[in-house]
Write a protein that holds these residues in place. Structure first.
Motif, PDB file in Angstrom:
ATOM      1  N   VAL A 194      -4.106  28.301  44.984  1.00 54.97           N
ATOM      2  CA  VAL A 194      -4.457  26.897  45.337  1.00 54.97           C
ATOM      3  C   VAL A 194      -3.333  25.818  44.899  1.00 54.97           C
ATOM      4  O   VAL A 194      -2.799  25.949  44.037  1.00 54.97           O
ATOM      5  CB  VAL A 194      -5.783  26.504  44.667  1.00 54.97           C
ATOM      6  CG1 VAL A 194      -5.974  25.079  44.499  1.00 54.97           C
ATOM      7  CG2 VAL A 194      -6.922  27.397  44.697  1.00 54.97           C
ATOM      8  N   GLY A 195      -3.039  25.072  45.938  1.00 58.24           N
ATOM      9  CA  GLY A 195      -2.055  24.005  45.636  1.00 58.24           C
ATOM     10  C   GLY A 195      -0.761  24.911  45.655  1.00 58.24           C
ATOM     11  O   GLY A 195       0.439  24.047  45.541  1.00 58.24           O
ATOM     12  N   VAL A 196      -0.276  25.896  46.247  1.00 59.24           N
ATOM     13  CA  VAL A 196       1.026  26.449  46.198  1.00 59.24           C
ATOM     14  C   VAL A 196       1.329  26.290  47.425  1.00 59.24           C
ATOM     15  O   VAL A 196       0.922  26.258  48.676  1.00 59.24           O
ATOM     16  CB  VAL A 196       0.791  28.079  46.042  1.00 59.24           C
ATOM     17  CG1 VAL A 196       2.015  28.937  46.269  1.00 59.24           C
ATOM     18  CG2 VAL A 196       0.166  28.399  44.744  1.00 59.24           C
ATOM     19  N   ALA A 197       2.741  25.809  47.619  1.00 59.46           N
ATOM     20  CA  ALA A 197       3.327  25.640  48.964  1.00 59.46           C
ATOM     21  C   ALA A 197       4.888  26.119  48.865  1.00 59.46           C
ATOM     22  O   ALA A 197       5.419  26.319  47.748  1.00 59.46           O
ATOM     23  CB  ALA A 197       3.430  24.189  49.354  1.00 59.46           C
ATOM     24  N   LYS A 198       5.356  26.539  50.152  1.00 52.41           N
ATOM     25  CA  LYS A 198       6.813  26.735  50.215  1.00 52.41           C
ATOM     26  C   LYS A 198       7.719  25.743  50.556  1.00 52.41           C
ATOM     27  O   LYS A 198       7.125  24.978  51.634  1.00 52.41           O
ATOM     28  CB  LYS A 198       6.878  27.877  51.305  1.00 52.41           C
ATOM     29  CG  LYS A 198       8.149  28.623  51.311  1.00 52.41           C
ATOM     30  CD  LYS A 198       8.139  29.682  52.224  1.00 52.41           C
ATOM     31  CE  LYS A 198       9.440  30.456  52.463  1.00 52.41           C
ATOM     32  NZ  LYS A 198       9.340  31.637  53.439  1.00 52.41           N
ATOM     33  N   ALA A 199       8.700  25.208  50.024  1.00 53.98           N
ATOM     34  CA  ALA A 199       9.570  24.108  50.675  1.00 53.98           C
ATOM     35  C   ALA A 199      10.860  24.651  51.121  1.00 53.98           C
ATOM     36  O   ALA A 199      11.656  25.423  50.351  1.00 53.98           O
ATOM     37  CB  ALA A 199       9.771  23.025  49.358  1.00 53.98           C
ATOM     38  N   GLU A 200      11.350  24.009  52.129  1.00 51.05           N
ATOM     39  CA  GLU A 200      12.781  24.574  52.734  1.00 51.05           C
ATOM     40  C   GLU A 200      13.730  23.474  52.677  1.00 51.05           C
ATOM     41  O   GLU A 200      14.758  23.963  52.773  1.00 51.05           O
ATOM     42  CB  GLU A 200      12.333  24.692  54.247  1.00 51.05           C
ATOM     43  CG  GLU A 200      11.415  25.791  54.513  1.00 51.05           C
ATOM     44  CD  GLU A 200      11.896  27.138  54.497  1.00 51.05           C
ATOM     45  OE1 GLU A 200      13.126  27.365  54.280  1.00 51.05           O
ATOM     46  OE2 GLU A 200      11.188  28.101  54.663  1.00 51.05           O
TER      47      GLU A 200
END
Length: 365
Positions: A194-200
């Motif tokens: 939950v709330g985890v995201a990958k940023a580029e």
């Protein structure tokens, strides 16, 4: 012949957490697996407002037919509360003279106010055995920042990361210079992705941090590790044992909440994992070491990244792992020869044994 009384097991589920729905799925499996020849089921539902209710089952909750109060789904059950020092006494708040007693509580609660030490502290004050880790192990395991720093201090490899609290000045470009691209952003004290995201890039990183702060007051920015996701289950108190090792591969960009619980075709679970015996031994040894370093008891699932170069990193530890049909903890034990029902029985017995030992400790000098 004298009949032995059934042990009354309070299954605590739901919770004031974004992982509420996952808890319902896990609890259904635990309840179905409870050995009715030895245990009496006492379902205790915690709604999203934090109210505790005795219920007959959770079928109506899974069916979405729960009533609502103040916009929060609740069940048609009895409002109850544990009494400090009551040895498992649940007072019926509608009639303070009435009570229900439990001998042990199995918290099937995921996320905040469930596996972070809060419930464990309440149950300790109530004087009732609790399945899983105690206060300190639960609190440490829940906070990814604290647990990773303790693991690192013990020489257990973890991915490089930064931790930020709400209000901190965050230089996204500097963070990316240190960690490289891409990075993962996670609320420090939530599970189930939950709330985890990958940023580029820097703009995506800032957006991911802002989103994660909606779920927690502290977030992690972690270096991306390209590798396989390996897991191992631990069971026991003073002399814990480990299961066979499992592997998760996902068709999603990463093992997200949707991949774990919604899209049943998104994740491939391989038990045992296709890794060589030496690496298997390494995973199991690090799992036990992590379990001890983080002060865990009862049960835990330890998650790893296995890089292409053969390096092994501990990702996190989960002190109340999922018990859904797609959850790795029970699947790894089943593959190890421990059936689901016997696993639940052992977890309850471990809680009662640990409680009995703690009761022998002196409280005066």
């Amino acid at each position: 012949m004298v009949e032995t009384a059934l042990v009354k097991v309070g299954i605590l589920f739901g919770g004031k957490s974004v992982e509420h729905e996952v808890s319902l799925l896990s609890a259904k499996n635990v309840m179905d697996a409870l050995d009715s020849d030895r245990f009496e089921l006492v379902p205790i539902f915690v709604d999203k407002a934090g109210r505790w209710l005795l219920v007959d089952s959770l079928d109506f909750l899974l069916g979405g037919a729960a009533a609502e109060s103040d916009g929060v789904a609740i069940s048609p059950g009895l409002l109850v509360s544990f009494v400090p020092g009551g040895k498992g006494r649940l007072v019926h708040l509608s009639d303070m003279a009435s009570s229900t007693f439990v001998d042990v509580v199995f918290p099937v609660l995921h996320g905040s106010c469930g596996e972070d030490g809060s419930i464990q502290g309440l149950l300790k004050l109530a004087g009732v055995p609790c399945v899983g880790s105690e206060i300190i192990g639960s609190a440490i395991g829940m906070d990814k920042d604290v647990s990773k720093r303790l693991l690192r201090e013990a020489g257990i490899p973890v991915a490089p990361f930064y931790a930020f609290r709400r209000g901190d000045a965050i230089d996204c470009r500097k963070v990316l210079e240190e960690l490289g691209l891409p990075v993962f952003v996670k609320p420090a004290s939530l599970g189930s992705s939950v709330g985890v995201a990958k940023a580029e890039d820097a703009s995506e990183l800032q957006a991911a941090i802002d989103a994660a702060f909606k779920f927690d007051t502290k977030v992690l920015v972690e270096k991306f590790v390209e590798g396989r996701e390996i897991e191992c289950a631990v069971l026991g108190n003073g002399n814990p044992v480990t299961s066979v090792v499992g592997e998760i591969s996902s068709s999603h960009d990463f093992y997200s909440y949707e991949a774990k619980y919604i899209d049943k075709k998104a994740a491939k679970l391989t038990v045992p994992a296709n890794i060589d015996p030496t690496m298997t031994d390494r995973v199991r040894a690090l799992s036990l070491q992590s379990f001890h370093v983080l002060c865990c008891t009862g049960m835990a699932r330890v998650d790893f990244f296995l890089s292409k170069d053969g390096s092994l990193l501990v990702n996190e530890i989960n002190t109340i792992p999922g018990f859904t049909s797609m959850s790795m903890y029970p699947l790894m034990w089943q593959a190890s020869g421990l059936a689901y029902r016997e696993l639940i029985t052992q977890l309850i017995e471990l809680a009662m044994q640990r409680f009995a030992l703690n009761e022998e400790l002196k409280t005066s000098v």
